[in-house]
Scaffold this motif. Structure first.
Motif, PDB file in Angstrom:
ATOM      1  N   ALA A 133      17.729   7.325  33.357  1.00 14.14           N
ATOM      2  CA  ALA A 133      17.925   6.231  34.337  1.00 14.14           C
ATOM      3  C   ALA A 133      16.942   6.052  35.457  1.00 14.14           C
ATOM      4  N   LYS A 134      16.282   7.478  35.550  1.00 13.32           N
ATOM      5  CA  LYS A 134      15.160   7.390  36.796  1.00 13.32           C
ATOM      6  C   LYS A 134      13.956   6.523  36.128  1.00 13.32           C
ATOM      7  N   CYS A 135      13.631   6.547  34.757  1.00 14.53           N
ATOM      8  CA  CYS A 135      12.608   5.969  34.359  1.00 14.53           C
ATOM      9  C   CYS A 135      13.000   4.327  34.270  1.00 14.53           C
ATOM     10  N   PHE A 136      14.004   4.131  33.909  1.00 14.79           N
ATOM     11  CA  PHE A 136      14.326   2.613  33.670  1.00 14.79           C
ATOM     12  C   PHE A 136      14.373   2.021  35.200  1.00 14.79           C
ATOM     13  N   GLU A 137      15.175   2.624  35.947  1.00 18.16           N
ATOM     14  CA  GLU A 137      15.155   2.159  37.477  1.00 18.16           C
ATOM     15  C   GLU A 137      13.697   2.045  37.957  1.00 18.16           C
ATOM     16  N   ALA A 138      12.843   3.156  37.903  1.00 17.88           N
ATOM     17  CA  ALA A 138      11.523   2.924  38.338  1.00 17.88           C
ATOM     18  C   ALA A 138      10.785   1.815  37.819  1.00 17.88           C
ATOM     19  N   TYR A 139      11.191   1.234  36.800  1.00 16.36           N
ATOM     20  CA  TYR A 139      10.544   0.132  36.212  1.00 16.36           C
ATOM     21  C   TYR A 139      11.223  -1.135  36.635  1.00 16.36           C
ATOM     22  N   GLY A 140      12.132  -1.057  37.378  1.00 13.88           N
ATOM     23  CA  GLY A 140      12.975  -2.244  37.859  1.00 13.88           C
ATOM     24  C   GLY A 140      13.981  -2.871  37.039  1.00 13.88           C
ATOM     25  N   LEU A 141      14.451  -1.812  36.037  1.00  8.99           N
ATOM     26  CA  LEU A 141      15.554  -2.500  35.110  1.00  8.99           C
ATOM     27  C   LEU A 141      17.020  -2.441  35.683  1.00  8.99           C
ATOM     28  N   GLN A 142      18.084  -3.040  35.536  1.00  9.66           N
ATOM     29  CA  GLN A 142      19.501  -2.585  35.851  1.00  9.66           C
ATOM     30  C   GLN A 142      19.894  -1.615  34.959  1.00  9.66           C
ATOM     31  N   VAL A 143      20.577  -0.699  35.617  1.00  5.95           N
ATOM     32  CA  VAL A 143      21.167   0.647  34.422  1.00  5.95           C
ATOM     33  C   VAL A 143      22.602   0.447  34.861  1.00  5.95           C
ATOM     34  N   LEU A 144      23.450   0.450  33.739  1.00  2.10           N
ATOM     35  CA  LEU A 144      24.684   0.720  33.717  1.00  2.10           C
ATOM     36  C   LEU A 144      24.993   2.199  33.126  1.00  2.10           C
ATOM     37  N   LEU A 145      25.772   2.917  34.001  1.00  3.22           N
ATOM     38  CA  LEU A 145      26.172   4.265  33.514  1.00  3.22           C
ATOM     39  C   LEU A 145      27.550   4.662  32.998  1.00  3.22           C
ATOM     40  N   CYS A 146      27.769   5.368  31.811  1.00  2.00           N
ATOM     41  CA  CYS A 146      29.246   5.434  31.316  1.00  2.00           C
ATOM     42  C   CYS A 146      29.230   7.078  31.358  1.00  2.00           C
ATOM     43  N   ASP A 147      30.210   7.692  31.895  1.00  2.00           N
ATOM     44  CA  ASP A 147      30.313   9.031  31.948  1.00  2.00           C
ATOM     45  C   ASP A 147      31.961   9.258  32.467  1.00  2.00           C
ATOM     46  N   PRO A 148      32.918   9.204  31.540  1.00  2.00           N
ATOM     47  CA  PRO A 148      34.171   9.497  32.156  1.00  2.00           C
ATOM     48  C   PRO A 148      34.414  10.922  32.749  1.00  2.00           C
ATOM     49  N   ILE A 149      33.841  11.994  32.231  1.00  2.00           N
ATOM     50  CA  ILE A 149      33.703  13.452  32.594  1.00  2.00           C
ATOM     51  C   ILE A 149      33.153  13.386  34.002  1.00  2.00           C
ATOM     52  N   LYS A 150      31.926  12.883  34.082  1.00  2.00           N
ATOM     53  CA  LYS A 150      31.329  13.092  35.530  1.00  2.00           C
ATOM     54  C   LYS A 150      32.129  12.023  36.270  1.00  2.00           C
ATOM     55  N   GLN A 151      32.667  11.104  36.117  1.00  2.00           N
ATOM     56  CA  GLN A 151      33.525  10.156  37.018  1.00  2.00           C
ATOM     57  C   GLN A 151      34.533  10.810  37.518  1.00  2.00           C
TER      58      GLN A 151
END
Length: 380
Positions: A133-151
């Protein structure tokens, strides 16, 4: 003290020789006889450490795995025996995140399109998912996260359900551990039914565990839907991928997403630190001392860093095309698969390369370009 170590684990000699005799072994074929007189056992994910393997190892005080996952370790049995255990969570997270980013840039180049502007869905927001996510966001991309355990644990980041992620994402990147039971099991998380819900022209990349995707179902889906583009670093049944799947995959590599020199060194070094603590000894080695210096710095001579130039920058530290070509030549046997992993010693992380803008040059890179590269992880 006798230390039994996987022959493919790097920097063991440099870090552990001071503690005693080191015996290097094939981690995939390791036997109980080979470990019965060991004080320390150092493994990777290819070794199943269970009662059958170490029941006779009465001197064993420490098992270390230079991996993120622990599904190959019978942790409960180690606790029963009073044997200390440590893995290396996060050791190769940066490498995996950068691998996913580079692989998608390569895919965009191959398809004659752009990664820029795509929505990236990351399934699993642990160490490697966060690094991606850090790489994609650094490049300016929209990132969606899915992790029900972390949530459920109260992670403050914004999460979406898996079905929503699949419906919205142009790219789906998998970063989950393998679990076979429970409400959030990941074994065949992407089975035939879920694969067929991918929206048209989705890019799917897996660099966590092969069995997160039902590989037989993936073959059927790809045969029916060539619009779905797939990148696989991990395979069901390793070290024997399903031969019919490989030609259907756009980029194929032998479970080396985390195999940067930095990631490898970091994993072994974390085990060294743990053994120092167990033995109540001061750590005298440094992680920095293990890594060779990078050959050069890079000055950017373009006023704008377009995607083609960015990919060239990425290839300075890792050219995925080489590993893809080697894999297709050698994956047919388990020996070939493992040999590719053993010989994979050339890859660096972005941090190995320092970038700067040429001073007093009308074509020097803009400050925004430089900042983007720094955000990706390049050094200043």
């Amino acid at each position: 003290m006798k230390i039994v170590a996987d022959e493919n684990m790097p920097y063991v000699e440099e870090l552990f020789a001071e503690f005693g005799q080191i015996e290097f072994v094939n981690g995939r074929t390791l036997t109980a006889e080979q470990v019965k007189d060991a004080d320390v056992l150092l493994v990777r994910s290819v070794t199943k450490v269970n009662q059958a393997l170490i029941d006779q190892a009465t001197k064993l005080i420490f098992v270390g795995s230079a991996t993120i996952g622990t599904d190959h370790i019978d942790v409960d049995y180690l606790q029963q025996r009073g044997i200390e255990f440590s893995n290396a969570p996060g050791c190769n997270a940066t490498a995996v995140g950068e691998f996913a980013f580079i692989a998608l840039l390569e895919l965009a180049k191959r398809l004659g399109t752009q990664l820029k502007g795509k929505i990236v869905g990351i399934v699993g927001a642990g160490n490697t998912g966060t690094a991606a996510a850090k790489c994609f966001e650094a490049y300016g991309l929209q990132v969606l996260l899915c992790d029900p355990i972390k949530q459920a644990e109260g992670d403050s980041r914004l999460f979406v359900a898996l079905d929503e992620l699949i419906a919205k994402a142009d790219v789906v990147s998998l970063h989950v551990p393998i679990t076979k039971v429970g409400p959030h099991k990941t074994w065949y998380l992407f089975d035939g039914a879920r694969l067929n819900t991918l929206k048209p022209n989705t890019w799917l990349i897996n660099c966590c565990r092969g069995e997160v995707i039902d590989n037989h179902a993936l073959i059927k889906m790809k045969q029916a839907r060539n619009d779905i583009k797939v990148i696989l670093d991990v395979w069901e049944g390793e070290p024997n991928p399903i031969a019919d799947l490989v030609p259907l995959v756009e980029f194929a590599t032998p479970h080396i997403a985390g195999y940067s020199l930095e990631g490898k060194a970091r994993g072994t070094f974390m085990l060294y630190q743990t053994l120092c603590r167990i033995l109540q000894q001061q750590a005298t080695k440094s992680l920095v001392d293990l890594l060779p210096p990078f050959e050069f710095q890079q000055s950017l001579n373009t006023a704008s860093l377009d995607e083609s130039h960015l990919l060239k920058m990425c290839r300075l530290v890792f050219d995925l095309r080489d590993d893809d070509a080697l894999f297709r030549q050698s994956f047919h046997t388990s020996a070939g698969f493992d040999l590719l992993r053993k010989q994979h010693t050339h890859r660096r992380e972005f941090s190995a390369l320092a970038v700067n803008s040429c001073i007093d040059n009308a074509f020097s890179a803009s400050s925004d370009c430089i900042k983007m590269l720094w955000s990706l992880g390049y050094s200043q």
